[in-house]
Design a protein around this motif. Structure first.
Motif, PDB file in Angstrom:
ATOM      1  N   TRP A  24       0.881  -1.170   0.000  1.00  0.00           N
ATOM      2  CA  TRP A  24       0.000   0.000   0.000  1.00  0.00           C
ATOM      3  C   TRP A  24       0.915   1.215   0.000  1.00  0.00           C
ATOM      4  N   SER A  25       0.747   2.091  -0.990  1.00  0.00           N
ATOM      5  CA  SER A  25       1.694   3.192  -1.113  1.00  0.00           C
ATOM      6  C   SER A  25       1.009   4.550  -1.232  1.00  0.00           C
ATOM      7  N   ALA A  26       1.824   5.557  -1.019  1.00  0.00           N
ATOM      8  CA  ALA A  26       1.406   6.947  -1.164  1.00  0.00           C
ATOM      9  C   ALA A  26       2.535   7.686  -1.874  1.00  0.00           C
ATOM     10  N   GLY A  27       2.218   8.826  -2.487  1.00  0.00           N
ATOM     11  CA  GLY A  27       3.224   9.551  -3.251  1.00  0.00           C
ATOM     12  C   GLY A  27       3.359  10.999  -2.833  1.00  0.00           C
ATOM     13  N   LEU A  28       4.583  11.500  -2.925  1.00  0.00           N
ATOM     14  CA  LEU A  28       4.874  12.904  -2.654  1.00  0.00           C
ATOM     15  C   LEU A  28       5.721  13.433  -3.805  1.00  0.00           C
ATOM     16  N   HIS A  29       5.208  14.440  -4.502  1.00  0.00           N
ATOM     17  CA  HIS A  29       5.941  15.008  -5.626  1.00  0.00           C
ATOM     18  C   HIS A  29       7.272  15.592  -5.176  1.00  0.00           C
ATOM     19  N   MET A  30       8.315  15.329  -5.962  1.00  0.00           N
ATOM     20  CA  MET A  30       9.637  15.888  -5.720  1.00  0.00           C
ATOM     21  C   MET A  30      10.101  16.698  -6.930  1.00  0.00           C
ATOM     22  N   GLY A  31       9.162  17.076  -7.775  1.00  0.00           N
ATOM     23  CA  GLY A  31       9.489  17.801  -8.999  1.00  0.00           C
ATOM     24  C   GLY A  31       8.518  17.397 -10.085  1.00  0.00           C
ATOM     25  N   LYS A  32       8.837  17.722 -11.305  1.00  0.00           N
ATOM     26  CA  LYS A  32       7.929  17.465 -12.418  1.00  0.00           C
ATOM     27  C   LYS A  32       7.632  15.986 -12.593  1.00  0.00           C
ATOM     28  N   SER A  33       8.656  15.136 -12.552  1.00  0.00           N
ATOM     29  CA  SER A  33       8.461  13.705 -12.787  1.00  0.00           C
ATOM     30  C   SER A  33       8.959  12.831 -11.650  1.00  0.00           C
ATOM     31  N   CYS A  34       9.738  13.367 -10.735  1.00  0.00           N
ATOM     32  CA  CYS A  34      10.309  12.588  -9.641  1.00  0.00           C
ATOM     33  C   CYS A  34       9.356  12.587  -8.441  1.00  0.00           C
ATOM     34  N   ALA A  35       9.268  11.461  -7.762  1.00  0.00           N
ATOM     35  CA  ALA A  35       8.393  11.358  -6.601  1.00  0.00           C
ATOM     36  C   ALA A  35       9.031  10.509  -5.517  1.00  0.00           C
ATOM     37  N   LEU A  36       8.588  10.731  -4.295  1.00  0.00           N
ATOM     38  CA  LEU A  36       8.930   9.855  -3.174  1.00  0.00           C
ATOM     39  C   LEU A  36       7.735   8.929  -2.979  1.00  0.00           C
ATOM     40  N   GLU A  37       7.973   7.627  -3.019  1.00  0.00           N
ATOM     41  CA  GLU A  37       6.916   6.651  -2.771  1.00  0.00           C
ATOM     42  C   GLU A  37       7.051   6.141  -1.342  1.00  0.00           C
ATOM     43  N   ILE A  38       6.008   6.351  -0.542  1.00  0.00           N
ATOM     44  CA  ILE A  38       5.973   5.812   0.818  1.00  0.00           C
ATOM     45  C   ILE A  38       5.256   4.476   0.708  1.00  0.00           C
ATOM     46  N   ILE A  39       5.956   3.385   0.978  1.00  0.00           N
ATOM     47  CA  ILE A  39       5.408   2.060   0.703  1.00  0.00           C
ATOM     48  C   ILE A  39       5.441   1.176   1.941  1.00  0.00           C
ATOM     49  N   GLY A  40       4.278   0.616   2.258  1.00  0.00           N
ATOM     50  CA  GLY A  40       4.147  -0.290   3.395  1.00  0.00           C
ATOM     51  C   GLY A  40       3.316  -1.493   2.993  1.00  0.00           C
ATOM     52  N   PRO A  41       3.162  -2.464   3.881  1.00  0.00           N
ATOM     53  CA  PRO A  41       2.376  -3.652   3.566  1.00  0.00           C
ATOM     54  C   PRO A  41       0.880  -3.355   3.500  1.00  0.00           C
ATOM     55  N   ASN A  42       0.197  -4.040   2.612  1.00  0.00           N
ATOM     56  CA  ASN A  42      -1.253  -3.932   2.522  1.00  0.00           C
ATOM     57  C   ASN A  42      -1.862  -4.864   3.567  1.00  0.00           C
ATOM     58  N   PRO A  43      -2.520  -4.327   4.610  1.00  0.00           N
ATOM     59  CA  PRO A  43      -3.046  -5.190   5.680  1.00  0.00           C
ATOM     60  C   PRO A  43      -4.137  -6.153   5.204  1.00  0.00           C
ATOM     61  N   LYS A  44      -4.715  -5.887   4.039  1.00  0.00           N
ATOM     62  CA  LYS A  44      -5.779  -6.757   3.522  1.00  0.00           C
ATOM     63  C   LYS A  44      -5.230  -7.872   2.633  1.00  0.00           C
ATOM     64  N   HIS A  45      -3.931  -7.821   2.341  1.00  0.00           N
ATOM     65  CA  HIS A  45      -3.340  -8.853   1.491  1.00  0.00           C
ATOM     66  C   HIS A  45      -3.156 -10.139   2.286  1.00  0.00           C
ATOM     67  N   LYS A  46      -3.600 -11.234   1.720  1.00  0.00           N
ATOM     68  CA  LYS A  46      -3.475 -12.532   2.374  1.00  0.00           C
ATOM     69  C   LYS A  46      -2.339 -13.325   1.736  1.00  0.00           C
ATOM     70  N   GLY A  47      -1.600 -14.032   2.549  1.00  0.00           N
ATOM     71  CA  GLY A  47      -0.544 -14.882   2.028  1.00  0.00           C
ATOM     72  C   GLY A  47       0.825 -14.260   2.163  1.00  0.00           C
ATOM     73  N   PHE A  48       1.804 -15.001   1.674  1.00  0.00           N
ATOM     74  CA  PHE A  48       3.208 -14.626   1.834  1.00  0.00           C
ATOM     75  C   PHE A  48       3.719 -13.841   0.625  1.00  0.00           C
ATOM     76  N   HIS A  49       4.489 -12.797   0.908  1.00  0.00           N
ATOM     77  CA  HIS A  49       5.277 -12.106  -0.112  1.00  0.00           C
ATOM     78  C   HIS A  49       6.553 -11.632   0.579  1.00  0.00           C
ATOM     79  N   PRO A  50       7.733 -11.953   0.019  1.00  0.00           N
ATOM     80  CA  PRO A  50       8.987 -11.630   0.715  1.00  0.00           C
ATOM     81  C   PRO A  50       9.166 -10.145   0.999  1.00  0.00           C
ATOM     82  N   PHE A  51       8.811  -9.287   0.044  1.00  0.00           N
ATOM     83  CA  PHE A  51       9.013  -7.858   0.270  1.00  0.00           C
ATOM     84  C   PHE A  51       8.040  -7.327   1.320  1.00  0.00           C
ATOM     85  N   LYS A  52       6.859  -7.915   1.403  1.00  0.00           N
ATOM     86  CA  LYS A  52       5.910  -7.506   2.444  1.00  0.00           C
ATOM     87  C   LYS A  52       6.484  -7.799   3.832  1.00  0.00           C
TER      88      LYS A  52
END
Length: 266
Positions: free
Chosen positions: A58-86
């Motif tokens: 589950w992510s959110a975005g913050l503009h850092m310019g015209k095309s660059c962004a900061l992505e704030i990314i965390g686990p989706n609490p509604k996702h079921k099952g295993f994922h290594p990055f989660k």
């Protein structure tokens, strides 16, 4: 070290492949908490988009310019099952969000892929996927996104970029009050990565510094002054070393699931 003037995005002098820094990922263990943390830190509220049920993050975005962004990314609490990055995201301290990855944007994905895998270099593209889907919050921007992504491997390392080409990118109404001023990379594999950057036609000023550990440092201006975010050190080795990493993360997943079941009494 990679730096820029006050102009943004960080355009890389690589005309043959039209490369630029598309976004930089900040890992958090709770997306809502992470968004509030960034808002308190910068004075600007990131834009959140509800995840699809099958999406592990589950992510959110913050503009850092015209095309660059900061992505704030965390686990989706509604996702079921295993994922290594989660599992990696769930392990991050809420009070210490950290940079985990970054993406190079291009409008010539296939050409860049050919260069990356060409010659005597040992880099290979993997996890290539073409995505097209609707997003729920369609009231303030076009709700269809379409893009092609791929990882530069083998395996995954924080300091090595991923690649993305946008085919349809919504114009979100995010506040544009922050600007990247510097992006610095350190790696124990700096020579190989710099050779890769040179092959892509990047400017010599876009250089990874040699260091014992990988690290990403992002500096940007905000309404509350200059902000520095750091992180890195994340690695998913290629097969067969990958098996050890995946086994450890899966055991953590099973253990955390057992603790949650015990806590809820179900």
């Amino acid at each position: 070290m990679t730096s820029s003037s006050s102009s943004s995005p960080l355009i890389i002098d690589a005309a043959p492949n039209n490369l630029y820094i598309d976004h930089i990922g900040l890992g958090v263990s709770d997306t809502e908490v992470g968004v509030q943390w960034i808002k308190d830190l910068t004075g600007v509220e990131p834009k959140m988009v509800n995840p699809r049920p099958d999406q592990y993050y589950w992510s959110a975005g913050l503009h850092m310019g015209k095309s660059c962004a900061l992505e704030i990314i965390g686990p989706n609490p509604k996702h079921k099952g295993f994922h290594p990055f989660k599992e990696v995201l769930k392990s991050i301290d809420n009070e210490k969000p950290r940079l985990l990855f970054w993406y190079l944007g291009t409008n010539k994905f296939d050409k860049a892929k050919k260069v990356i895998e060409g010659g005597e270099r040992k880099f290979k593209m993997w996890g290539i996927a073409h995505n097209s889907h609707k997003i729920e919050e369609a009231n303030d921007f076009d709700n269809v996104v379409e893009f092609t992504i791929g990882m530069i491997g083998p395996g995954f390392r924080s300091e090595i970029p991923n690649l993305i080409q946008w085919h349809k990118r919504p114009e979100k109404k995010m506040e544009k009050k922050c600007t990247v001023t510097s992006f610095q990379i350190t790696s124990p594999q700096s020579k190989g990565i710099n050779d890769l950057f040179n092959s892509l036609g990047m400017s010599p000023s876009f250089k990874v510094e040699q260091g014992q550990q990988s690290n990403l440092t992002m500096i940007f201006d905000s309404p509350k002054g200059s902000i520095t975010l750091e992180g890195g050190g994340l690695e998913f080795p290629a097969f067969p070393r990958m098996l050890g990493t995946m086994t450890k993360l899966y055991c953590n997943y099973l253990w955390n699931g057992k603790k949650e079941t015990t806590k809820t009494g179900t």
